[in-house]
Design a protein around this motif. Structure first.
Motif, PDB file in Angstrom:
ATOM      1  N   ASP A   1      -0.351  20.113 -52.050  1.00  0.00           N
ATOM      2  CA  ASP A   1      -1.476  20.986 -52.391  1.00  0.00           C
ATOM      3  C   ASP A   1      -1.192  21.735 -53.678  1.00  0.00           C
ATOM      4  OD1 ASP A   1      -3.122  20.325 -50.315  1.00  0.00           O
ATOM      5  OD2 ASP A   1      -2.632  22.071 -49.083  1.00  0.00           O
ATOM      6  N   ASP A   2       0.013  22.256 -53.794  1.00  0.00           N
ATOM      7  CA  ASP A   2       0.381  23.030 -54.972  1.00  0.00           C
ATOM      8  C   ASP A   2       0.335  22.182 -56.235  1.00  0.00           C
ATOM      9  OD1 ASP A   2       0.758  25.197 -53.320  1.00  0.00           O
ATOM     10  OD2 ASP A   2       2.947  25.014 -53.251  1.00  0.00           O
ATOM     11  N   MET A   3       0.578  20.888 -56.109  1.00  0.00           N
ATOM     12  CA  MET A   3       0.574  19.999 -57.271  1.00  0.00           C
ATOM     13  C   MET A   3      -0.817  19.387 -57.499  1.00  0.00           C
ATOM     14  SD  MET A   3       4.279  18.077 -57.093  1.00  0.00           S
ATOM     15  CE  MET A   3       3.941  17.199 -55.590  1.00  0.00           C
ATOM     16  N   GLY A   4      -1.795  19.754 -56.672  1.00  0.00           N
ATOM     17  CA  GLY A   4      -3.137  19.209 -56.818  1.00  0.00           C
ATOM     18  C   GLY A   4      -3.289  17.793 -56.284  1.00  0.00           C
ATOM     19  N   LEU A   5      -2.343  17.326 -55.471  1.00  0.00           N
ATOM     20  CA  LEU A   5      -2.408  15.984 -54.910  1.00  0.00           C
ATOM     21  C   LEU A   5      -3.218  15.998 -53.619  1.00  0.00           C
ATOM     22  CD1 LEU A   5       1.326  14.930 -55.328  1.00  0.00           C
ATOM     23  CD2 LEU A   5      -0.604  14.230 -56.735  1.00  0.00           C
ATOM     24  N   PRO A   6      -3.885  14.885 -53.301  1.00  0.00           N
ATOM     25  CA  PRO A   6      -4.601  14.824 -52.022  1.00  0.00           C
ATOM     26  C   PRO A   6      -3.598  14.787 -50.871  1.00  0.00           C
ATOM     27  CG  PRO A   6      -4.673  12.698 -53.122  1.00  0.00           C
ATOM     28  CD  PRO A   6      -4.007  13.657 -54.070  1.00  0.00           C
ATOM     29  N   PRO A   7      -4.054  15.118 -49.664  1.00  0.00           N
ATOM     30  CA  PRO A   7      -3.144  15.063 -48.517  1.00  0.00           C
ATOM     31  C   PRO A   7      -2.678  13.631 -48.267  1.00  0.00           C
ATOM     32  CG  PRO A   7      -5.402  15.447 -47.797  1.00  0.00           C
ATOM     33  CD  PRO A   7      -5.405  15.501 -49.289  1.00  0.00           C
ATOM     34  N   LEU A   8      -1.520  13.514 -47.649  1.00  0.00           N
ATOM     35  CA  LEU A   8      -0.972  12.215 -47.286  1.00  0.00           C
ATOM     36  C   LEU A   8      -1.089  12.076 -45.773  1.00  0.00           C
ATOM     37  CD1 LEU A   8       0.422   9.642 -48.243  1.00  0.00           C
ATOM     38  CD2 LEU A   8       2.615  10.825 -47.980  1.00  0.00           C
ATOM     39  N   LEU A   9      -2.057  11.299 -45.339  1.00  0.00           N
ATOM     40  CA  LEU A   9      -2.333  11.113 -43.918  1.00  0.00           C
ATOM     41  C   LEU A   9      -1.544   9.917 -43.409  1.00  0.00           C
ATOM     42  CD1 LEU A   9      -6.187  11.624 -44.215  1.00  0.00           C
ATOM     43  CD2 LEU A   9      -4.480  13.327 -43.584  1.00  0.00           C
ATOM     44  N   LEU A  10      -0.728  10.147 -42.384  1.00  0.00           N
ATOM     45  CA  LEU A  10       0.185   9.120 -41.871  1.00  0.00           C
ATOM     46  C   LEU A  10       0.116   9.048 -40.354  1.00  0.00           C
ATOM     47  CD1 LEU A  10       3.340  10.236 -43.897  1.00  0.00           C
ATOM     48  CD2 LEU A  10       1.747   8.410 -44.504  1.00  0.00           C
ATOM     49  N   GLY A  11       0.556   7.942 -39.806  1.00  0.00           N
ATOM     50  CA  GLY A  11       0.763   7.829 -38.367  1.00  0.00           C
ATOM     51  C   GLY A  11      -0.338   7.094 -37.638  1.00  0.00           C
ATOM     52  N   THR A  12      -0.076   6.890 -36.337  1.00  0.00           N
ATOM     53  CA  THR A  12      -1.012   6.229 -35.427  1.00  0.00           C
ATOM     54  C   THR A  12      -1.170   7.112 -34.202  1.00  0.00           C
ATOM     55  OG1 THR A  12      -0.305   4.040 -36.187  1.00  0.00           O
ATOM     56  CG2 THR A  12      -1.406   4.144 -34.045  1.00  0.00           C
TER      57      THR A  12
ATOM     58  N   LEU B   1      -6.952  17.259 -43.075  1.00  0.00           N
ATOM     59  CA  LEU B   1      -8.338  16.891 -43.319  1.00  0.00           C
ATOM     60  C   LEU B   1      -9.156  18.107 -43.741  1.00  0.00           C
ATOM     61  CD1 LEU B   1      -8.842  14.396 -40.386  1.00  0.00           C
ATOM     62  CD2 LEU B   1      -9.000  13.848 -42.817  1.00  0.00           C
ATOM     63  N   GLY B   2      -8.683  19.296 -43.390  1.00  0.00           N
ATOM     64  CA  GLY B   2      -9.356  20.516 -43.808  1.00  0.00           C
ATOM     65  C   GLY B   2     -10.443  20.946 -42.844  1.00  0.00           C
ATOM     66  N   GLN B   3     -11.153  21.990 -43.237  1.00  0.00           N
ATOM     67  CA  GLN B   3     -12.205  22.553 -42.392  1.00  0.00           C
ATOM     68  C   GLN B   3     -13.442  21.665 -42.336  1.00  0.00           C
ATOM     69  OE1 GLN B   3     -11.918  25.327 -40.394  1.00  0.00           O
ATOM     70  NE2 GLN B   3      -9.797  24.976 -40.988  1.00  0.00           N
TER      71      GLN B   3
ATOM     72  N   ILE C   1      -5.618   6.066 -37.396  1.00  0.00           N
ATOM     73  CA  ILE C   1      -4.445   5.784 -38.221  1.00  0.00           C
ATOM     74  C   ILE C   1      -4.556   6.528 -39.547  1.00  0.00           C
ATOM     75  CG2 ILE C   1      -3.994   3.546 -37.148  1.00  0.00           C
ATOM     76  CD1 ILE C   1      -5.214   2.243 -39.682  1.00  0.00           C
ATOM     77  N   GLY C   2      -3.432   7.009 -40.023  1.00  0.00           N
ATOM     78  CA  GLY C   2      -3.380   7.600 -41.350  1.00  0.00           C
ATOM     79  C   GLY C   2      -3.147   6.505 -42.366  1.00  0.00           C
ATOM     80  N   VAL C   3      -3.949   6.509 -43.433  1.00  0.00           N
ATOM     81  CA  VAL C   3      -3.863   5.466 -44.457  1.00  0.00           C
ATOM     82  C   VAL C   3      -3.810   6.136 -45.828  1.00  0.00           C
ATOM     83  CG1 VAL C   3      -4.844   3.281 -45.265  1.00  0.00           C
ATOM     84  CG2 VAL C   3      -5.320   4.037 -42.954  1.00  0.00           C
ATOM     85  N   GLY C   4      -2.895   7.085 -45.979  1.00  0.00           N
ATOM     86  CA  GLY C   4      -2.745   7.749 -47.269  1.00  0.00           C
ATOM     87  C   GLY C   4      -3.741   8.869 -47.452  1.00  0.00           C
ATOM     88  N   THR C   5      -4.758   8.658 -48.285  1.00  0.00           N
ATOM     89  CA  THR C   5      -5.718   9.726 -48.578  1.00  0.00           C
ATOM     90  C   THR C   5      -6.889   9.746 -47.610  1.00  0.00           C
ATOM     91  OG1 THR C   5      -6.895   8.318 -50.154  1.00  0.00           O
ATOM     92  CG2 THR C   5      -5.146   9.764 -51.037  1.00  0.00           C
TER      93      THR C   5
END
Length: 169
Positions: free
Chosen positions: A19-30, A51-53, A131-135
């Protein structure tokens, strides 16, 4: 090397750093939540904060439902819209993608309503896999996901050199 507890604790820290670097979240896992009788899905706790509010659900590829943070959805939609309006394929894709998109805000229990249109599109029952697929995250019917994963397993190994030529593990 981190043990499981240390890795678990470092994920929120990594998300904050992104977040601090302005990158999107990294969604991972099953994850394997259930869809309740009212068509609601409890978002996995690990994905909720990322995912946010507010989030957007949309038709995904291979008959899944995409879950995107609003900022990521906007980025993708703008990128598609920048494609020439003279490009018929881009117009068609944009129509299908945006017409099936729905903004959602999780309730206090972290649940979102899976609209019937998207449940029908992805053939979702009450047994789903998230599943998390990155962004983005994807919602799949459990049997469809298992079949997809099984059919792609060999190809996963076969294409690694083509897809990841610069990445070293």
């Amino acid at each position: 090397m981190l043990n499981a507890d240390q890795a678990e604790q470092s994920l929120p820290q990594a998300a904050n750093e992104a977040d601090d670097m302005g990158l999107p979240p990294l969604l991972l896992g099953t994850y394997t939540p259930k869809v309740d009788d009212k068509g609601r899905l409890a978002l996995p706790a690990k994905l909720r904060g990322q995912l946010g509010q507010g989030l957007v659900m949309a038709r995904g590829q291979e008959r899944c439902v995409y879950l995107l943070p609003q900022s990521e959805f906007r980025r993708v939609a703008v990128q598609i819209q920048r494609t020439s309006m003279g490009n018929k394929a881009a117009r068609e894709y944009l129509r299908v993608f945006l017409s099936g998109a729905v903004e959602q805000k999780p309730d206090k229990q972290g649940r979102v309503l899976l609209p019937q249109m998207l449940r029908d599109y992805a053939h979702l029952s009450d047994d789903v896999v998230v599943i998390g697929v990155g962004t983005r995250a994807e919602i799949w019917d459990t049997k469809a996901w298992e079949s997809y994963l099984e059919s792609k397993e060999q190809g996963y190994s076969d294409i690694a050199d083509d897809v990841l030529p610069e990445v070293e593990f």
